[in-house]
Design an enzyme around this catalytic site. Structure first.
Site, PDB file in Angstrom:
ATOM      1  CB  CYS A   8      42.656  10.047  -6.799  1.00 46.17           C
ATOM      2  SG  CYS A   8      44.179  11.257  -7.345  1.00 46.17           S
ATOM      3  CG  ASN A  11      48.694  13.699  -6.913  1.00 48.67           C
ATOM      4  OD1 ASN A  11      49.344  14.258  -6.629  1.00 48.67           O
ATOM      5  ND2 ASN A  11      47.515  14.743  -6.359  1.00 48.67           N
ATOM      6  CB  CYS A  13      40.976  14.345 -11.120  1.00 47.81           C
ATOM      7  SG  CYS A  13      41.297  14.409 -13.169  1.00 47.81           S
ATOM      8  NE  ARG A  14      39.640   9.563  -8.543  1.00 48.30           N
ATOM      9  CZ  ARG A  14      39.542   8.838  -8.792  1.00 48.30           C
ATOM     10  NH1 ARG A  14      38.502   7.709  -8.038  1.00 48.30           N
ATOM     11  NH2 ARG A  14      40.310   7.565  -9.307  1.00 48.30           N
ATOM     12  CB  SER A  15      43.936  12.969  -5.053  1.00 41.72           C
ATOM     13  OG  SER A  15      45.102  12.572  -5.554  1.00 41.72           O
ATOM     14  CG  ASP A 118      39.363   8.160 -12.677  1.00 43.67           C
ATOM     15  OD1 ASP A 118      39.282   9.530 -12.938  1.00 43.67           O
ATOM     16  OD2 ASP A 118      39.341   8.006 -12.538  1.00 43.67           O
TER      17      ASP A 118
HETATM   18  P1  4NP Z   1      42.328  10.887 -10.711  1.00 43.84           P
HETATM   19  O1  4NP Z   1      42.470  10.683 -12.373  1.00 43.84           O
HETATM   20  O2  4NP Z   1      42.346   9.374 -10.075  1.00 43.84           O
HETATM   21  O3  4NP Z   1      41.528  11.849  -9.787  1.00 43.84           O
HETATM   22  O4  4NP Z   1      43.702  12.230 -10.565  1.00 43.84           O
HETATM   23  C1  4NP Z   1      42.653  10.136 -13.323  1.00 43.84           C
HETATM   24  C2  4NP Z   1      43.057  10.672 -14.163  1.00 43.84           C
HETATM   25  C3  4NP Z   1      44.291  10.098 -14.842  1.00 43.84           C
HETATM   26  C4  4NP Z   1      44.224   8.745 -15.240  1.00 43.84           C
HETATM   27  C5  4NP Z   1      43.188   8.832 -14.396  1.00 43.84           C
HETATM   28  C6  4NP Z   1      42.884   8.303 -13.321  1.00 43.84           C
HETATM   29  N1  4NP Z   1      44.604   7.981 -15.457  1.00 43.84           N
HETATM   30  O5  4NP Z   1      44.644   6.946 -16.242  1.00 43.84           O
HETATM   31  O6  4NP Z   1      45.418   8.402 -16.800  1.00 43.84           O
END
Ligand code: 4NP
Length: 149
Positions: A8, A11, A13-15, A118
């Protein structure tokens, strides 16, 4: 043995949840599977998963608290058989990074090609909806991995 990398943006939340769900369902099914996760971005490298992701996964009996974020790299395309992108933005970043002679197959994580939204900024059903979509992802990967259709 099939080696799968879930990717994702951050790294956190989703992945990490994808890694946790896939590892748990493979273990339950007795399928030999190695799974890891990474982000296309570097902002959260070294961080533990988001506390909301840890809590949502824990509520389903999945422990992701010990994971640490890392950024995807070109060697991942040799190390893994399958790289699963959570959304089209992640997929586009991976396509730019992919070496010409990459071994890994690269595709969207959800079997219907729906983006896994997201959940970082809330909305869209949040972490529960993500986990439901990741359950469908895991079922599909395990079905392919064992040759059952
Ligand atoms: P993820 O979510 O891609 O599912 O881990 C996010 C976590 C942090 C950010 C963006 C998406 N960020 O911009 O910090």
């Amino acid at each position: 043995m099939i080696r799968v990398l879930c990717v994702c943006l951050g790294n956190i939340c989703r992945s990490p949840m994808a890694e946790g769900v896939l590892a748990a369902r493979a273990r339950e099914a007795g399928v030999a599977l190695e799974v890891d996760s990474a982000g296309t971005g570097s902002w959260h490298v070294g961080d533990a998963p988001d506390p909301r992701a840890i809590a949502a996964a824990a509520a389903r009996g999945i422990d992701i608290a010990g994971q640490h974020a890392r950024q995807v790299s070109m060697v991942d395309f040799e190390r893994f058989d399958l790289i699963l992108a959570m959304d089209e933005g992640n997929l586009a970043s991976l396509e730019r990074l992919r070496p010409v002679a990459a071994r890994a197959a690269l595709r969207l994580a959800h079997p219907d090609g729906q983006p896994v939204p997201d959940p970082y900024y809330g909305g869209d059903g949040g972490f529960e909806r993500v986990l439901d979509m990741l359950e469908a992802m895991a079922e599909s990967v395990l079905r392919e991995g064992t040759g059952r259709r």
